[in-house]
Design a protein around this motif. Structure first.
Motif: not given
Length: 262
Positions: A23-36
């Motif tokens: 999906x186009x939002x993969x990188x954002x999703x990955x960073x948001x998970x790390x930021x948790x």
């Protein structure tokens, strides 16, 4: 062995992240998970190579648009980035801290004062995935505060997951990977004749020393990297300044910036 609720939450989150790989939002999703788990104030995913970096995704600027300082970075300041330099000198895999790669005098450089502390602010960590063709896929996190030992340790634990996901994502980035990248700026040629006659051009050794100086290497570090004496480095520096008609490293940095616009 019992699982903690936080462990279960992590595995559930990774499962959801795997579903977004295409999906186009993969990188954002990955960073948001790390930021948790490890809060950060800036981030970027890019590809280092012998050419200019290719950007896969980046955090928006304060106004929601492209960050002008980051655009300066892409134009040529990246050549002084400790993480870029480290990736070119030793294309290693894993988690790297700023303290691992920054030269001894990094915080005294114009690059640090005029770009790093304004854009990244205080600290940076990077997860590197080496690729074929002397390329490195990088996920970088910047923070207004130094990352704590506990945060670094946690990132070290989840690093294998992150690196595996980064590699898998490349299968869906073929268009970007195939796109021609702009060559690195020819700042060396500008320094060779900056306001001087051709016969005063810098030698290849002087150009290399100039770059190392701008990146924050002390005379001892330059000497160690080039297998020469610190006194020889000082002599080269004197010749560089004389040929370019300058008197300080700040003036050398100003010439470097001019070269990015050529």
């Amino acid at each position: 062995m019992s699982l903690e609720l936080q462990d279960i939450a992590w595995h559930q989150s990774v499962g959801r992240l795997i579903e977004t790989l295409d999906k186009p939002n993969f990188w954002i999703a990955l960073v948001r998970l790390l930021q948790q788990y490890v809060p950060s104030d800036s981030w970027v995913i890019l590809l280092f190579s012998r050419d200019r970096p290719a950007v896969f995704a980046e955090c928006p600027g304060t106004d929601g648009g492209p960050d002008p300082l980051f655009q300066d970075y892409l134009k040529g300041l990246y050549l002084l980035d400790p993480f870029y330099i480290a990736s070119r000198e030793n294309n290693g895999a894993g988690l790297f801290r700023l303290a691992d790669v920054a030269p001894e005098c990094f915080e005294q450089t114009d690059y640090y004062q005029r770009y790093f502390r304004l854009n990244v602010v205080a600290d940076e960590i990077q997860i590197n995935v080496p690729l074929e063709g002397e390329r490195t896929l990088c996920l970088s996190l910047g923070s207004r505060r130094p990352f704590s030992p506990e945060q670094i340790a946690l990132l070290g634990l989840i690093q294998p997951w992150v690196m595996a996901l980064m590699r898998q994502r490349l299968g869906f980035e073929q268009e970007l990977l195939a796109r021609p990248t702009a060559p690195a700026p020819a700042w060396q040629s500008r320094l060779e004749t900056a306001g001087q006659k051709v016969e005063n051009a810098l030698t290849a050794r002087e150009l290399e020393i100039a770059r190392l100086m701008l990146s924050g290497c002390s005379s001892k570090e330059v000497a160690r990297k080039l297998a020469i004496s610190a006194e020889t480095v000082k002599v080269h520096r004197k010749h560089i300044y004389s040929k370019l008609g300058i008197k300080s490293q700040s003036e050398l940095f100003a010439l470097f910036l001019q070269a990015q616009d050529s």
